[in-house]
Design an enzyme around this catalytic site. Structure first.
Site, PDB file in Angstrom:
ATOM      1  N   LEU A 258       0.855  -1.190   0.000  1.00 33.79           N
ATOM      2  CA  LEU A 258       0.000   0.000   0.000  1.00 33.79           C
ATOM      3  C   LEU A 258       0.889   1.237   0.000  1.00 33.79           C
ATOM      4  O   LEU A 258       1.916   1.257   0.683  1.00 33.79           O
ATOM      5  CB  LEU A 258      -0.892   0.036   1.241  1.00 33.79           C
ATOM      6  CG  LEU A 258      -1.950  -1.049   1.391  1.00 33.79           C
ATOM      7  CD1 LEU A 258      -2.564  -0.977   2.782  1.00 33.79           C
ATOM      8  CD2 LEU A 258      -3.023  -0.893   0.318  1.00 33.79           C
ATOM      9  N   GLU A 413      15.794   5.904   0.092  1.00 32.86           N
ATOM     10  CA  GLU A 413      16.266   4.646  -0.496  1.00 32.86           C
ATOM     11  C   GLU A 413      17.136   3.869   0.468  1.00 32.86           C
ATOM     12  O   GLU A 413      17.071   2.628   0.535  1.00 32.86           O
ATOM     13  CB  GLU A 413      17.037   4.937  -1.784  1.00 32.86           C
ATOM     14  CG  GLU A 413      17.462   3.692  -2.570  1.00 32.86           C
ATOM     15  CD  GLU A 413      18.852   3.172  -2.199  1.00 32.86           C
ATOM     16  OE1 GLU A 413      19.263   2.138  -2.756  1.00 32.86           O
ATOM     17  OE2 GLU A 413      19.532   3.789  -1.339  1.00 32.86           O
ATOM     18  N   GLU A 422       7.145   2.916  -2.775  1.00 33.21           N
ATOM     19  CA  GLU A 422       5.850   3.569  -2.548  1.00 33.21           C
ATOM     20  C   GLU A 422       5.266   4.093  -3.858  1.00 33.21           C
ATOM     21  O   GLU A 422       4.055   4.040  -4.087  1.00 33.21           O
ATOM     22  CB  GLU A 422       5.992   4.697  -1.534  1.00 33.21           C
ATOM     23  CG  GLU A 422       6.490   4.261  -0.158  1.00 33.21           C
ATOM     24  CD  GLU A 422       5.765   3.043   0.372  1.00 33.21           C
ATOM     25  OE1 GLU A 422       4.528   3.107   0.502  1.00 33.21           O
ATOM     26  OE2 GLU A 422       6.432   2.025   0.633  1.00 33.21           O
ATOM     27  N   GLU A 425       3.801   1.234  -5.744  1.00 34.71           N
ATOM     28  CA  GLU A 425       2.557   0.799  -5.114  1.00 34.71           C
ATOM     29  C   GLU A 425       1.415   1.748  -5.451  1.00 34.71           C
ATOM     30  O   GLU A 425       0.286   1.318  -5.742  1.00 34.71           O
ATOM     31  CB  GLU A 425       2.739   0.733  -3.597  1.00 34.71           C
ATOM     32  CG  GLU A 425       3.625  -0.405  -3.137  1.00 34.71           C
ATOM     33  CD  GLU A 425       3.993  -0.303  -1.673  1.00 34.71           C
ATOM     34  OE1 GLU A 425       4.354  -1.339  -1.087  1.00 34.71           O
ATOM     35  OE2 GLU A 425       3.931   0.802  -1.108  1.00 34.71           O
ATOM     36  N   ASP A 442      22.292   5.076  -9.706  1.00 33.22           N
ATOM     37  CA  ASP A 442      22.403   5.352  -8.275  1.00 33.22           C
ATOM     38  C   ASP A 442      23.795   5.914  -8.002  1.00 33.22           C
ATOM     39  O   ASP A 442      23.981   7.127  -7.898  1.00 33.22           O
ATOM     40  CB  ASP A 442      22.141   4.052  -7.515  1.00 33.22           C
ATOM     41  CG  ASP A 442      22.226   4.191  -6.006  1.00 33.22           C
ATOM     42  OD1 ASP A 442      22.802   5.186  -5.526  1.00 33.22           O
ATOM     43  OD2 ASP A 442      21.736   3.302  -5.290  1.00 33.22           O
ATOM     44  N   HIS A 542      29.049   4.167   2.553  1.00 35.48           N
ATOM     45  CA  HIS A 542      28.138   4.394   3.689  1.00 35.48           C
ATOM     46  C   HIS A 542      28.844   4.924   4.936  1.00 35.48           C
ATOM     47  O   HIS A 542      28.340   4.752   6.048  1.00 35.48           O
ATOM     48  CB  HIS A 542      27.354   3.118   4.032  1.00 35.48           C
ATOM     49  CG  HIS A 542      26.257   2.816   3.059  1.00 35.48           C
ATOM     50  ND1 HIS A 542      25.306   1.846   3.292  1.00 35.48           N
ATOM     51  CD2 HIS A 542      25.958   3.344   1.835  1.00 35.48           C
ATOM     52  CE1 HIS A 542      24.467   1.791   2.264  1.00 35.48           C
ATOM     53  NE2 HIS A 542      24.849   2.696   1.368  1.00 35.48           N
TER      54      HIS A 542
END
Length: 737
Positions: A258, A413, A422, A425, A442, A542
């Site tokens: 959803l 992300e 989302e 969806e 990316d 990261h």
């Protein structure tokens, strides 16, 4: 305003509401078709993509940390909107879509800690909660401390064991060595298993908490001294810590399937699945060295050894002769918390002139763990330059694509592909009905040696065509294609030696498009020469050391590799949006299917035969697909030579576009959320064949005939055959029902 409404403004509201998909077929007037791909315009665009402007973009994007939902993240939303609404270089429209999603953050009041405590409870040592401020950029208030997103809070304490990569077989090995894992703290290193899987696997064996570090053998080619690492080289400094999401799935954790609107139903946090079951915390290798080099127990296997300058032992606990006393335990104090936050996607749209209801999507995520110069800002810098060049042509009135182009900046992300998921969806039906392909950039540049491309087989031909026309960086270098082929190649029975196209997993925002929607997708980056380094990823991945200076000094000093990626991605984008016939070669799927079939016959054939399961239907299905794909290619080639009717062009293009959807089966992998593509699902088996079949055989091989496991093998075989038959039907002439 919803992006689909914005896209439809030029069509008229009545047309959108009344005609829907039929509009695309009948809105193209016969005899008034737009010309095919303009090669001169393509060449001009390639020449206008400017390395210095990409550099300027990257500096602006990465000069401050921009964690998802932070104030700086919002500032970048506004930057994108202003660029895409610019009167001289903007697009037709630009809008944001906002979602209320569940994110995970460390506590600012109580930093996560890792301590060694003595038998009497006294604290013997506390490890660094933050990275060393090497360049003055690691100590700012917006630098989030290293943490394992979505790992639960807790204060586990126990004897330390070394569990290598945290794979299930690694914990099994410790158990077989006679080590009691109940209540221990496991030290693991990145690689081998996903971040969250390390904690899941550990919990199965009674481990109370997991520490994760990056071994210098895995990213630094064994180098670990400060003089050998950033800022003196591209290597990860000793205090560097890889942050990351430890959530198993992708998308907002509490609104699966959803869109995460304020009004959407949400699963209670305590019932949400996919979170690590025990506390986890990443640490730097200088801290890991103190722990690992003082461990007691038997010598770890040779494959488990690393580059910390000592022999790695398994534990449990520390040696009495070490600097950490015998009987000491490790205590983890994790204070992570879950918060509902607003996160935005930004969409920039160029409306198509002839087929406005056919979309070519180009996406890159915006959020980073810290400064994120490499991941993801190198990709965003390229995205902005491509959109600026095309927007300038658009505003001058000298160009408009045949099909609509949608540029996307995805939010959140890093927490699990949330923004892109989302989006898929919310607009599931429209995207499935209308999207030609998805291009993902990316990390545009993680080194300057060669292009690396992941993608589904139909996009191979368009990427090959683009890269053959673009020079690789450097004076009088070979084409990007030839340079790529030199670094990554394979032997094709159809084409000879060609660059190898990797398979799409779930490492970036392409995942929901290919696995959930069945949209042909491609992901590209410039990367390093694997013959010169064994690094599993660029070393500062990261961490707080992924900065603009790191990029400029060590990865791409002249930004020529950024320019090469911009030219490649821009070339592919224009070919997909402007070509009369979609440049998707469906016959390239035949080669992959035949290789999957050979692997199944060679690796699984005897096992299946023992259980009276025949691969005959699969052989037939693969052959029929190859015949239908070849026939469609021939029909398209014949149409190219004549003056095709616009509706015939549309008919063929729909077949090319919709092929990927035919491989979807939403019930094929009920244990895997969002995975529906029967050819590209996760593998638990090492056999490079149809994943559902391989996984089922792997689980059934040690069970009795007639078991449920063998019934699942038969079901998975039927699923693959049915998908291939459906794909074949999609490729056949549309009048043949």
């Amino acid at each position: 305003m919803q992006w689909v409404k914005v896209l439809g403004l030029g069509l008229g509201a009545a047309a959108l509401l009344g005609l829907g998909i039929i509009l695309g077929h009948f809105a193209i007037p016969k005899g008034a078709d737009a010309p095919d791909l303009d090669l001169e315009l393509l060449k001009a665009v390639m020449g206008q993509l400017d390395a210095s402007k990409i550099r300027e973009n990257l500096w602006e994007l990465s000069r401050q940390p921009h964690l998802a939902s932070s104030p700086r993240d919002e500032a970048l939303v506004q930057l994108l909107l202003s660029r895409w609404r610019d009167s001289e270089s903007g697009l037709d429209s630009a809008e944001r879509t906002e979602y209320e999603v569940l994110l995970s953050f460390p506590s600012q009041e109580q930093p996560n800690l890792v301590e060694v405590v003595g038998p009497t409870g006294d604290i013997l040592h506390t490890y660094h909660p933050k990275e060393e401020n090497v360049t003055g950029e690691q100590g700012g208030p917006d630098v989030v401390q290293p943490y394992a997103a979505y790992a639960p809070p807790g204060t586990p304490q126990g004897l330390l064991v070394y569990a290598y990569q945290g794979k299930e077989e690694d914990f099994k090995e410790l158990q077989e060595q006679g080590i009691n894992l109940e209540g221990t703290i496991a030290l693991t290193r990145y690689g081998g298993a996903g971040r969250g899987d390390k904690a899941v696997n550990a919990a199965k064996y009674g481990v109370a908490g997991v520490l994760v570090y990056t071994d210098p053998m895995d990213v630094n080619d064994g180098q670990s001294l400060p003089s050998q690492t950033f800022p003196n080289s591209w290597g990860l400094p000793p205090s560097g810590v890889e942050r990351g999401s430890y959530y198993k799935y992708f998308g907002d954790p509490v609104t699966p399937y959803l869109p995460a609107h304020h009004s959407s139903f949400r699963v209670d946090h305590s019932n949400a699945s996919g979170f690590p079951p025990i506390p986890a915390q990443p640490i730097g290798f200088q801290d890991a060295k103190d722990l690992l080099c003082n461990l007691n127990g038997t010598l770890a296997p040779s494959a488990w050894q690393g580059a910390l300058g000592c022999e790695y032992r398994l534990g449990p606990g520390f040696r009495s002769s070490g600097s950490l006393s015998d009987g000491s335990q490790v205590r983890m104090s994790v204070y992570n918390r879950l918060e509902l936050r607003n996160s935005s996607n930004v969409l920039g749209i160029i409306r198509g002139a002839v087929e406005p209801d056919r979309y070519v999507l180009y996406g890159n995520h915006r959020d980073s763990w810290v400064h994120g110069a490499v991941d993801p800002s190198s990709g965003t810098a390229v995205l902005l330059e491509i959109s600026q060049v095309l927007g300038t042509l658009l505003k001058k009135g000298t160009w408009r694509p045949r099909r609509s182009i949608v540029f996307a900046s995805w939010g959140a992300e890093e927490f699990g592909l949330i923004g892109s998921t989302e989006f898929t969806e919310e607009f599931f039906s429209k995207l499935q009905e209308r999207t030609v392909a998805y291009i993902n950039v990316d990390v545009a540049v993680m080194a300057n040696a060669t292009l690396r491309v992941l993608g589904t087989p139909p996009v191979q031909s368009v990427v090959f065509s683009a890269t053959k026309e673009i020079d690789s960086p450097g004076p009088s270098g070979p084409s990007i294609y030839d340079n790529w082929k030199r670094h990554f190649n394979r032997s094709s029975p159809v084409y000879g030696t060609v660059p190898s196209l990797g398979a799409l997993g779930a490492g970036s925002d392409y995942a929901p498009f290919i696995h959930f929607l069945g949209i042909s997708s491609v992901d590209m980056t410039y990367t390093y020469d694997r013959s010169k380094t064994s690094a599993r990823i660029y070393p500062t991945y990261h961490t707080a050391f992924d900065t603009f200076d790191y990029m400029e000094k060590f990865l791409d000093p002249g930004f020529s590799s950024h320019q090469a990626v911009a030219r490649t991605a821009g070339n592919v984008l224009l070919r997909l949006s402007d070509s009369l016939f979609l440049p998707l070669n469906v016959s390239d799927y035949s080669e992959v299917l035949h290789s999957f079939l050979r692997a199944a016959q060679q690796e699984l054939g005897n096992l299946l035969q023992q259980h009276n399961i025949s691969l005959g239907p699969l052989v037939t299905a693969v052959e029929k697909f190859a015949v239908a794909a070849s026939a469609l290619d021939q029909h398209v080639s014949a149409q190219r030579k004549g003056s095709p009717d616009p509706l015939q062009v549309r008919m063929f293009n729909d077949q090319l576009m919709l092929l990927e959807r035919a491989f979807l089966n939403s019930r094929a992998f009920p244990e895997e959320r969002y995975y529906s593509h029967v050819l590209w699902a996760p593998h638990s088996s090492s056999v490079a064949t149809f994943p559902g079949l391989a996984n089922a055989c792997y689980r059934a091989k040690d069970t009795d005939a007639g078991s449920e496991a063998w019934a699942e093998v038969q079901r998975q075989l039927s699923i693959v055959v049915a998908a291939l038959e459906g794909a074949t039907a999609t490729l056949r002439p549309v009048a043949e029902l």
